[in-house]
Scaffold this motif. Structure first.
Motif, short mmCIF file in Angstrom:
data_model
loop_
_atom_site.label_atom_id
_atom_site.label_comp_id
_atom_site.label_asym_id
_atom_site.label_seq_id
_atom_site.Cartn_x
_atom_site.Cartn_y
_atom_site.Cartn_z
N THR A 193 -24.33 -7.01 36.19
CA THR A 193 -23.71 -8.33 36.06
C THR A 193 -23.99 -8.88 34.67
OG1 THR A 193 -25.66 -9.46 36.95
CG2 THR A 193 -23.97 -8.81 38.52
N SER A 194 -23.24 -9.89 34.29
CA SER A 194 -23.41 -10.43 32.94
C SER A 194 -23.08 -11.91 32.91
CB SER A 194 -22.49 -9.69 31.96
OG SER A 194 -21.14 -9.95 32.27
N GLU A 195 -23.41 -12.53 31.80
CA GLU A 195 -23.11 -13.94 31.59
C GLU A 195 -22.34 -14.15 30.28
OE1 GLU A 195 -26.48 -13.09 32.54
OE2 GLU A 195 -25.71 -13.38 34.58
N GLU A 196 -21.70 -13.10 29.80
CA GLU A 196 -20.88 -13.20 28.59
C GLU A 196 -19.51 -12.59 28.85
OE1 GLU A 196 -23.93 -13.23 24.78
OE2 GLU A 196 -22.75 -11.43 25.18
N PHE A 197 -18.49 -13.24 28.34
CA PHE A 197 -17.15 -12.65 28.39
C PHE A 197 -16.52 -12.78 27.02
CE2 PHE A 197 -16.31 -17.11 29.28
CZ PHE A 197 -15.10 -17.38 28.66
N ALA A 198 -15.61 -11.85 26.73
CA ALA A 198 -14.92 -11.84 25.44
C ALA A 198 -13.43 -11.69 25.68
CB ALA A 198 -15.43 -10.71 24.57
N ILE A 199 -12.67 -12.63 25.17
CA ILE A 199 -11.21 -12.58 25.26
C ILE A 199 -10.66 -13.57 24.24
CG2 ILE A 199 -10.98 -14.41 27.02
CD1 ILE A 199 -8.76 -12.65 28.32
N ASN A 200 -9.45 -13.34 23.78
CA ASN A 200 -8.80 -14.27 22.86
C ASN A 200 -8.14 -15.38 23.68
OD1 ASN A 200 -7.36 -15.62 20.92
ND2 ASN A 200 -6.54 -13.79 19.96
N VAL A 201 -8.86 -16.47 23.86
CA VAL A 201 -8.41 -17.55 24.75
C VAL A 201 -7.16 -18.24 24.22
CG1 VAL A 201 -9.10 -19.75 25.81
CG2 VAL A 201 -10.73 -17.88 25.66
N SER A 202 -6.86 -18.10 22.95
CA SER A 202 -5.65 -18.75 22.42
C SER A 202 -4.38 -18.20 23.06
CB SER A 202 -5.58 -18.55 20.90
OG SER A 202 -5.37 -17.19 20.57
N ASN A 203 -4.48 -17.05 23.71
CA ASN A 203 -3.31 -16.46 24.37
C ASN A 203 -3.23 -16.80 25.86
OD1 ASN A 203 -2.38 -15.07 22.03
ND2 ASN A 203 -3.98 -13.52 22.35
N ARG A 204 -4.00 -17.76 26.32
CA ARG A 204 -4.07 -18.06 27.75
C ARG A 204 -2.70 -18.30 28.38
NH1 ARG A 204 -4.37 -21.93 31.66
NH2 ARG A 204 -6.05 -21.68 33.22
N ARG A 205 -1.85 -18.99 27.67
CA ARG A 205 -0.54 -19.33 28.25
C ARG A 205 0.33 -18.10 28.50
NH1 ARG A 205 -0.55 -20.00 22.91
NH2 ARG A 205 1.29 -19.51 21.62
N HIS A 206 -0.02 -16.97 27.88
CA HIS A 206 0.75 -15.74 28.04
C HIS A 206 0.18 -14.81 29.11
CE1 HIS A 206 2.88 -16.85 24.40
NE2 HIS A 206 1.75 -16.86 23.72
N TRP A 207 -1.03 -15.09 29.60
CA TRP A 207 -1.69 -14.17 30.53
C TRP A 207 -1.03 -14.16 31.90
CZ3 TRP A 207 -7.19 -16.58 29.63
CH2 TRP A 207 -7.63 -16.23 28.35
N ASP A 208 -1.20 -13.07 32.61
CA ASP A 208 -0.85 -13.02 34.03
C ASP A 208 -1.86 -13.84 34.82
OD1 ASP A 208 1.33 -11.38 33.62
OD2 ASP A 208 0.23 -9.52 34.01
N PRO A 209 -1.46 -14.36 35.98
CA PRO A 209 -2.37 -15.20 36.78
C PRO A 209 -3.74 -14.59 37.10
CG PRO A 209 -0.14 -15.44 37.59
CD PRO A 209 -0.09 -14.36 36.55
N PRO A 210 -3.87 -13.29 37.39
CA PRO A 210 -5.20 -12.76 37.68
C PRO A 210 -6.18 -12.89 36.50
CG PRO A 210 -3.54 -11.26 38.50
CD PRO A 210 -2.82 -12.27 37.66
#
Length: 345
Positions: A193-210
């Motif tokens: 398990t972890s407490e860090e995530f990495a993603i380009n959040v500026s693209n949130r509006r383009h992501w699929d719901p999951p």
């Protein structure tokens, strides 16, 4: 550092263990030699003037920098001295048949993260070593599970070589005084398990719901279903993200999304996702498209792209669970009647 096991001694021991081992060891040694040459050049700033220059686009349409071309030339020169059947590179349109009698094939990303060069961020080299099939036209259409070895080099504050020969993951660090790699960490394990995530959040509006649902869970922290607080990281260099996960855990997401050209993801399966996934699993982590295991996939073409979710196994499995959630699936095909639908209470 002087007393630590040298990479060449490590490879010599391995070379006696399996039918393909000698050829694999020779290929890894060649890549390490190339990496030292690239590290010396980047470390002395000899690429500084050229780092921001582009020479056009590579065979897959991405911007190609001068350093991409030079790193590719260095690695290919070193590898072509070794007995390999076929060689593939991000900078090549088609694989190169080298020696039909040889036992292994090598796929490389000569300089991952090259867009970060001009801001002095970590870049690196990724490689995958595969058995040579009878039909070399199929060399780079094998499943990721066929890999004999994989690894990557990071060129940063330290030059490090991460390597799996199919029996765990070891990390070597470049000893500049001795001009060799020395074993720094053996049997690296990624926390479940972890407490860090990495993603380009500026693209949130383009992501699929999951994907959106998973990141929302992370952002909810201790008040959400994950029941723990997260930190976010985003480096934008696959090798740097993978190295961070190997050293302290975490999850990295580069999903497909609704933008033109991103529907199948952006990372290349053969010479990026496959070797990184092999390393993740060998270190006790996981790697998935969000729907299926990366190592179970076989490329239809050399530069095939794929989504990638990798890192701590609990988080990767949670992303997969969300992709199987019928309510989230319904929200894609029938948004008015799904979880956030207009008619849903």
């Amino acid at each position: 550092m002087t007393g630590q096991l040298r990479l060449d001694d490590y490879l010599q021991r391995y070379s006696e263990t399996a039918p393909h081992a000698l050829a694999v060891a020779a290929a890894v040694d060649a890549i390490a030699s190339a990496a030292i040459e690239i590290a010396d050049l980047t470390g002395t700033g000899q690429f500084a003037d050229a780092s921001g220059l582009t020479t056009g686009r590579n065979s897959d349409g991405d911007l190609q920098r001068d350093l991409d071309v030079q790193a590719d030339a260095i690695i290919r020169r070193c590898l072509l001295r070794q007995p390999i059947a076929a060689l593939a590179s991000e900078e090549m349109r088609e694989p190169q048949i080298v020696d039909r009698q040889a036992k292994i094939c090598v796929a490389i990303d000569p300089l991952d993260g090259s867009s970060n060069i001009d801001i002095n961020m970590t870049v690196g080299t990724i490689f995958s070593i595969l058995p040579a099939p009878d039909d070399l036209g199929l060399a780079f259409h094998q499943r990721g599970t066929a890999q004999l070895a994989a690894g990557f080099v990071t060129y940063g504050p330290q030059t490090s070589l991460v390597l799996t020969l199919g029996d765990g993951v070891d990390i070597f660090t470049y000893d500049r005084a001795a001009k060799c790699f020395r074993l720094a960490r053996r049997g690296v394990q990624i926390p479940e398990t972890s407490e860090e995530f990495a993603i380009n959040v500026s693209n949130r509006r383009h992501w699929d719901p999951p994907v959106r649902a998973f990141i929302d869970e992370c952002l909810a922290g201790i008040d959400g279903p994950a029941n723990r607080n997260f930190n976010m990281r985003w480096i934008g260099s696959l090798v740097a993200e993978a190295y961070r996960i190997l050293t302290r855990g975490g999850v990295f997401l580069y999903p497909s999304d609704a933008r033109p050209g991103y529907g199948d993801g952006r990372l290349r399966l053969t010479y990026e996702a496959h070797p990184i996934a092999f390393i993740m699993e060998q270190a006790g982590g996981a790697a998935s498209t969000g729907r299926e295991r990366i190592l179970d996939l076989a490329a239809h073409n050399l530069h095939q792209r794929v989504p990638l979710v990798m890192g701590s196994s609990h988080e990767v499995r949670r992303v997969e669970e969300l992709h199987c959630d019928p309510l989230l699936i319904a929200s894609v095909s029938a948004p008015l009647f799904a979880r956030r639908g207009f008619f849903r209470l």
